[in-house]
Design a protein around this motif. Structure first.
Motif, PDB file in Angstrom:
ATOM      1  N   TRP A 316       0.821  -1.204   0.000  1.00 56.35           N
ATOM      2  CA  TRP A 316       0.000   0.000   0.000  1.00 56.35           C
ATOM      3  C   TRP A 316       0.856   1.256   0.000  1.00 56.35           C
ATOM      4  O   TRP A 316       1.784   1.392   0.801  1.00 56.35           O
ATOM      5  CB  TRP A 316      -0.918   0.024   1.218  1.00 56.35           C
ATOM      6  CG  TRP A 316      -1.425  -1.313   1.630  1.00 56.35           C
ATOM      7  CD1 TRP A 316      -1.108  -2.006   2.759  1.00 56.35           C
ATOM      8  CD2 TRP A 316      -2.344  -2.146   0.904  1.00 56.35           C
ATOM      9  NE1 TRP A 316      -1.771  -3.210   2.787  1.00 56.35           N
ATOM     10  CE2 TRP A 316      -2.539  -3.320   1.679  1.00 56.35           C
ATOM     11  CE3 TRP A 316      -3.022  -2.008  -0.295  1.00 56.35           C
ATOM     12  CZ2 TRP A 316      -3.371  -4.356   1.259  1.00 56.35           C
ATOM     13  CZ3 TRP A 316      -3.850  -3.031  -0.718  1.00 56.35           C
ATOM     14  CH2 TRP A 316      -4.020  -4.189   0.051  1.00 56.35           C
ATOM     15  N   GLY A 317       0.511   2.191  -0.870  1.00 59.21           N
ATOM     16  CA  GLY A 317       1.102   3.524  -0.847  1.00 59.21           C
ATOM     17  C   GLY A 317      -0.029   4.539  -0.878  1.00 59.21           C
ATOM     18  O   GLY A 317      -1.058   4.301  -1.516  1.00 59.21           O
ATOM     19  N   VAL A 318       0.129   5.656  -0.177  1.00 57.15           N
ATOM     20  CA  VAL A 318      -0.968   6.630  -0.092  1.00 57.15           C
ATOM     21  C   VAL A 318      -0.472   8.029  -0.433  1.00 57.15           C
ATOM     22  O   VAL A 318       0.683   8.384  -0.196  1.00 57.15           O
ATOM     23  CB  VAL A 318      -1.612   6.636   1.317  1.00 57.15           C
ATOM     24  CG1 VAL A 318      -2.244   5.293   1.615  1.00 57.15           C
ATOM     25  CG2 VAL A 318      -0.608   7.002   2.387  1.00 57.15           C
ATOM     26  N   ARG A 319      -1.394   8.813  -1.014  1.00 55.05           N
ATOM     27  CA  ARG A 319      -1.121  10.202  -1.357  1.00 55.05           C
ATOM     28  C   ARG A 319      -2.418  10.989  -1.236  1.00 55.05           C
ATOM     29  O   ARG A 319      -3.455  10.565  -1.732  1.00 55.05           O
ATOM     30  CB  ARG A 319      -0.590  10.311  -2.787  1.00 55.05           C
ATOM     31  CG  ARG A 319      -0.205  11.708  -3.218  1.00 55.05           C
ATOM     32  CD  ARG A 319       0.333  11.721  -4.631  1.00 55.05           C
ATOM     33  NE  ARG A 319      -0.721  11.551  -5.615  1.00 55.05           N
ATOM     34  CZ  ARG A 319      -1.454  12.552  -6.134  1.00 55.05           C
ATOM     35  NH1 ARG A 319      -1.254  13.792  -5.700  1.00 55.05           N
ATOM     36  NH2 ARG A 319      -2.370  12.330  -7.043  1.00 55.05           N
ATOM     37  N   LEU A 320      -2.368  12.126  -0.565  1.00 57.66           N
ATOM     38  CA  LEU A 320      -3.558  12.950  -0.384  1.00 57.66           C
ATOM     39  C   LEU A 320      -3.913  13.662  -1.683  1.00 57.66           C
ATOM     40  O   LEU A 320      -3.030  14.100  -2.431  1.00 57.66           O
ATOM     41  CB  LEU A 320      -3.338  13.973   0.735  1.00 57.66           C
ATOM     42  CG  LEU A 320      -3.365  13.365   2.142  1.00 57.66           C
ATOM     43  CD1 LEU A 320      -2.800  14.349   3.154  1.00 57.66           C
ATOM     44  CD2 LEU A 320      -4.782  12.962   2.537  1.00 57.66           C
ATOM     45  N   VAL A 321      -5.210  13.767  -1.936  1.00 58.05           N
ATOM     46  CA  VAL A 321      -5.735  14.412  -3.141  1.00 58.05           C
ATOM     47  C   VAL A 321      -6.530  15.636  -2.717  1.00 58.05           C
ATOM     48  O   VAL A 321      -7.417  15.549  -1.868  1.00 58.05           O
ATOM     49  CB  VAL A 321      -6.645  13.454  -3.938  1.00 58.05           C
ATOM     50  CG1 VAL A 321      -7.168  14.139  -5.194  1.00 58.05           C
ATOM     51  CG2 VAL A 321      -5.905  12.169  -4.283  1.00 58.05           C
ATOM     52  N   GLU A 322      -6.219  16.785  -3.299  1.00 57.08           N
ATOM     53  CA  GLU A 322      -6.906  18.044  -2.971  1.00 57.08           C
ATOM     54  C   GLU A 322      -7.740  18.514  -4.154  1.00 57.08           C
ATOM     55  O   GLU A 322      -7.458  18.181  -5.309  1.00 57.08           O
ATOM     56  CB  GLU A 322      -5.878  19.112  -2.587  1.00 57.08           C
ATOM     57  CG  GLU A 322      -5.037  18.746  -1.389  1.00 57.08           C
ATOM     58  CD  GLU A 322      -4.109  19.877  -0.974  1.00 57.08           C
ATOM     59  OE1 GLU A 322      -4.397  21.039  -1.335  1.00 57.08           O
ATOM     60  OE2 GLU A 322      -3.120  19.600  -0.294  1.00 57.08           O
ATOM     61  N   ALA A 323      -8.747  19.294  -3.855  1.00 52.88           N
ATOM     62  CA  ALA A 323      -9.591  19.870  -4.900  1.00 52.88           C
ATOM     63  C   ALA A 323      -8.775  20.802  -5.770  1.00 52.88           C
ATOM     64  O   ALA A 323      -7.971  21.606  -5.263  1.00 52.88           O
ATOM     65  CB  ALA A 323     -10.767  20.615  -4.277  1.00 52.88           C
ATOM     66  N   GLY A 324      -8.947  20.691  -7.062  1.00 51.45           N
ATOM     67  CA  GLY A 324      -8.274  21.590  -7.993  1.00 51.45           C
ATOM     68  C   GLY A 324      -6.833  21.237  -8.288  1.00 51.45           C
ATOM     69  O   GLY A 324      -6.155  21.977  -9.004  1.00 51.45           O
ATOM     70  N   ARG A 325      -6.338  20.143  -7.740  1.00 55.82           N
ATOM     71  CA  ARG A 325      -4.939  19.760  -7.979  1.00 55.82           C
ATOM     72  C   ARG A 325      -4.835  18.603  -8.948  1.00 55.82           C
ATOM     73  O   ARG A 325      -5.746  17.820  -9.060  1.00 55.82           O
ATOM     74  CB  ARG A 325      -4.280  19.365  -6.645  1.00 55.82           C
ATOM     75  CG  ARG A 325      -4.237  20.510  -5.627  1.00 55.82           C
ATOM     76  CD  ARG A 325      -3.246  21.580  -6.037  1.00 55.82           C
ATOM     77  NE  ARG A 325      -3.203  22.653  -5.065  1.00 55.82           N
ATOM     78  CZ  ARG A 325      -2.413  22.671  -3.986  1.00 55.82           C
ATOM     79  NH1 ARG A 325      -1.641  21.653  -3.749  1.00 55.82           N
ATOM     80  NH2 ARG A 325      -2.418  23.690  -3.173  1.00 55.82           N
TER      81      ARG A 325
END
Length: 325
Positions: A316-325
């Protein structure tokens, strides 16, 4: 007969190129990405609707294999109306790939509150099951084919929300386990009866997930649900007798995960704090193949992109996702 040197070199280059291409395809087949999100959107639709739709746009640009919404598609202080349910169903329809949803407590267990509209929680749960769980498939613009517990286990025919599907060797399973102590409210006989029935169904579905993973040769197993199962922990126990998660998590999922020979990921929300860790212990020993991902939510309007590489013992690898990015 001998090949001329130029022809031999050309054949060798072609062989190497084909070998590398095959290796690249094999590697690609073992890696993929999906998105997890939940506890969204919270608040006044006039304020949070546009940012939430922008976040969905960011998710669509990532082109994940699918997304999982772990519940609480409204805050705990807003109305549980049919109109609200329909608005969130329309949001789910904006996901370009598949969207799999599992309910949260804000959608039904807490709907008796005056500021929620004083609804009957069991009536709201019935409405969720009717509106959000089409037979045999997920939500989203490109639905997944899914199996439901209702179809697989006739003894639990009402539990259309407990779903599973397999993707590139990984078995995904949703389990209807929610916050507010999983509706284990001892002062309300109807709530206790509902909890007991759903708890039995969840235990059976978790057990079947591990059995199905073994039978199908799954390389990893993912569970998705709404509740932070440590919300009712005591100073002495993670899952004391009053915990609504004692049987399903403490006595079922954790021992089965510890005995499994594959990585297990448990995704949840509820506390609105991004966490990626291994907090589970059994007999004071860490369960090293069981990882927890808690998605952000509420005022933290972000999702999590999960990368999966089944060749690794920790895939598992994780990355945060933001609006507009």
């Amino acid at each position: 007969m001998r090949f001329p040197i130029p022809r031999l070199a050309h054949s060798l280059r072609r062989f190497v190129a084909l070998t590398l291409a095959a290796a690249a395809l094999a590697a690609q087949a073992q890696t993929f990405q999906f998105v997890a999100l939940g506890d969204l959107p919270y608040g006044d639709p006039a304020k949070v609707g546009a940012p939430y739709r922008a976040l969905i746009g960011s998710i669509n640009r990532l082109q994940p294999a699918f997304s999982i919404h772990i519940g609480d598609f409204k805050s705990g202080s807003t109305r549980c109306s049919n109109e609200e349910f329909q608005a969130q169903l329309q949001h789910f329809g904006l996901f370009a790939s598949a969207l799999v949803y599992t309910p949260g407590d804000n959608e039904w267990t807490d709907c008796h509150r005056a500021n929620n509209g004083s609804y009957d929680p069991l009536e709201r749960l019935a409405m969720l099951r009717t509106m959000f769980f089409p037979a045999g498939q997920s939500l989203g613009q490109s639905p997944l084919v899914v199996q439901s517990q209702a179809a697989q286990e006739p003894a639990y025919a009402k539990f259309v929300e407990n779903l599973r599907w397999q993707h590139q060797g990984v078995l995904f399973t949703t389990v209807h386990i929610v916050g507010s102590n999983n509706n284990f409210e001892v002062r309300d006989a109807r709530a206790v009866a509902e909890f007991m029935e759903r708890d039995r169904a969840n235990v059976a579905w978790i057990q079947d997930a591990f059995a199905h993973a073994q039978q199908s040769g799954a390389k990893a197993l993912v569970f998705a649900m709404q509740a932070d199962v440590f919300e009712s922990k005591s100073l002495w126990e993670d899952f004391p007798p009053h915990s609504g998660f004692r049987t399903s998590i403490g006595e079922t999922l954790m021992p089965l995960a510890a005995a499994a020979r594959i990585p297990v990921l448990l995704i949840h929300g509820d506390s609105h704090t991004f966490r990626f860790d291994q907090p589970f212990t059994l007999n004071k020993t860490s369960i090293t193949n069981l990882t927890r991902l808690e998605v952000p939510g509420a005022n933290d309007m972000r999702a999590v992109q999960v990368s999966v590489d089944t060749r690794s013992t920790q895939p598992w690898g994780v990355r945060l996702v933001e609006a507009g990015r």
